[in-house]
Design a protein around this motif. Sequence first.
Motif, PDB file in Angstrom:
ATOM      1  N   THR A 252      -2.133  -0.964 -10.536  1.00  0.00           N
ATOM      2  CA  THR A 252      -2.439  -0.548  -9.560  1.00  0.00           C
ATOM      3  C   THR A 252      -4.066  -1.080  -8.729  1.00  0.00           C
ATOM      4  OG1 THR A 252      -1.528   1.601  -9.046  1.00  0.00           O
ATOM      5  CG2 THR A 252      -3.830   1.405  -7.837  1.00  0.00           C
TER       6      THR A 252
ATOM      7  N   TYR B 178      -2.669   4.126   1.492  1.00  0.00           N
ATOM      8  CA  TYR B 178      -3.022   4.915  -0.347  1.00  0.00           C
ATOM      9  C   TYR B 178      -3.406   6.115  -0.222  1.00  0.00           C
ATOM     10  CZ  TYR B 178      -4.800   5.189  -4.903  1.00  0.00           C
ATOM     11  OH  TYR B 178      -4.591   5.715  -5.923  1.00  0.00           O
TER      12      TYR B 178
ATOM     13  N   ASP C 242       0.569  -0.907   0.352  1.00  0.00           N
ATOM     14  CA  ASP C 242      -0.108   0.316   0.322  1.00  0.00           C
ATOM     15  C   ASP C 242       0.747   1.081   0.065  1.00  0.00           C
ATOM     16  OD1 ASP C 242       1.086  -0.500   2.595  1.00  0.00           O
ATOM     17  OD2 ASP C 242      -1.131   0.779   3.405  1.00  0.00           O
ATOM     18  N   ASP C 243       2.386   0.733  -0.310  1.00  0.00           N
ATOM     19  CA  ASP C 243       3.403   1.990   0.145  1.00  0.00           C
ATOM     20  C   ASP C 243       3.972   2.444  -1.296  1.00  0.00           C
ATOM     21  OD1 ASP C 243       5.572   4.407   0.391  1.00  0.00           O
ATOM     22  OD2 ASP C 243       5.033   3.786   2.559  1.00  0.00           O
ATOM     23  N   CYS C 244       3.209   3.850  -1.725  1.00  0.00           N
ATOM     24  CA  CYS C 244       3.607   3.454  -2.943  1.00  0.00           C
ATOM     25  C   CYS C 244       5.552   3.503  -3.494  1.00  0.00           C
ATOM     26  CB  CYS C 244       3.520   4.647  -3.973  1.00  0.00           C
ATOM     27  SG  CYS C 244       3.329   4.873  -5.558  1.00  0.00           S
TER      28      CYS C 244
ATOM     29  N   ARG D  17      -4.837   0.312  -3.217  1.00  0.00           N
ATOM     30  CA  ARG D  17      -5.533   1.070  -2.396  1.00  0.00           C
ATOM     31  C   ARG D  17      -6.383   1.062  -1.320  1.00  0.00           C
ATOM     32  NH1 ARG D  17      -7.876   1.710  -8.226  1.00  0.00           N
ATOM     33  NH2 ARG D  17      -6.271   3.026  -9.434  1.00  0.00           N
TER      34      ARG D  17
ATOM     35  N   ASP E  91      -1.049   9.272  -5.249  1.00  0.00           N
ATOM     36  CA  ASP E  91       0.233   8.165  -4.841  1.00  0.00           C
ATOM     37  C   ASP E  91       1.066   7.477  -5.952  1.00  0.00           C
ATOM     38  OD1 ASP E  91      -0.033   9.090  -2.196  1.00  0.00           O
ATOM     39  OD2 ASP E  91      -0.421   6.805  -1.415  1.00  0.00           O
ATOM     40  N   GLU E  92       0.105   6.933  -7.265  1.00  0.00           N
ATOM     41  CA  GLU E  92       0.849   6.036  -8.132  1.00  0.00           C
ATOM     42  C   GLU E  92       1.700   6.524  -8.853  1.00  0.00           C
ATOM     43  OE1 GLU E  92      -3.891   5.251  -8.492  1.00  0.00           O
ATOM     44  OE2 GLU E  92      -2.407   6.225  -7.671  1.00  0.00           O
TER      45      GLU E  92
ATOM     46  N   LEU F  45       0.993  -1.619  -6.795  1.00  0.00           N
ATOM     47  CA  LEU F  45       0.152  -0.982  -5.816  1.00  0.00           C
ATOM     48  C   LEU F  45      -1.583  -0.789  -5.025  1.00  0.00           C
ATOM     49  CD1 LEU F  45       0.775   1.847  -3.400  1.00  0.00           C
ATOM     50  CD2 LEU F  45      -0.553   3.040  -5.053  1.00  0.00           C
TER      51      LEU F  45
END
Length: 259
Positions: A243, A228, A204-206, A224, A232-233, A222
């Motif tokens: 994602t 998130y 969840d951490d880009c 959401r 973020d992406e 990634l």
Amino acid sequence: MAARRALKAVLVDLSGTLHVEDSAVPGAQEALKRLRGAPVTIRFVTNTTKECKRDLLERLTKLGFDIAENEIFTSLTAARNLLEQKQVRPLLLVDDKALPDFTGIATDDPNAVVVGLAPEHFHYQMMNRAFRLILDGAPLIAIHKARYFKKKDGLALGPGPFVAGLEYATDTKATVVGKPEKTFFLEALRGTDCAPEEAVMIGDDCRDDVGGAQNAGMRGILVRTGKYRPADEDKINPAPYLTCENFPEAVEHILEHLL
């Protein structure tokens, strides 16, 4: 671009991806069972410093996840390995629940500073003690530098801002051992007989999960959930391989398109 090799390993973040504190992400337990039916090695990689590996495993088991202790690779483990290599005595700014993972490490008369997530230690007196040690030559070791993480009641500051404050005050740079460091991801793959190009990371951490994994040569998915936040992406280049809404959707993609 060269063709990707067949997928052999899946690295899965824990907090924010499989669970948030004591609540599982809906459908995550069943999705993990489905993933275990695939011909891949699974490793769980986490920057959490709020609790030792034993307590973390107990929390996950209570939530209904089928996970073995030897499948979990934590930034606490990476930090301990570095302390043993350097043969230093750390001032440990970590949560008391994480201390069992440092059993046997001498901490008297410290000549190194280790920073994890330790809200009860992030006060002026303790930070000033760390500051003075670093000025006297003690290495600054950051278990990770996450900006923030997800709690049930919202986002909360991670250790990153406190590490950055010590860096700024002492005009030094911390050695970071957890995600997104390339060495962390390569260590997590050790013993899997799998190259980075044969692995995918779900988190969840880009920056720390996906960006770090992709810089190490893996694909990054990634989700959401957890920490998130919209857009973020767009914070990393190259962008995430994919994602997804959540962990179950990521598993579905792996089963349908990567095997």
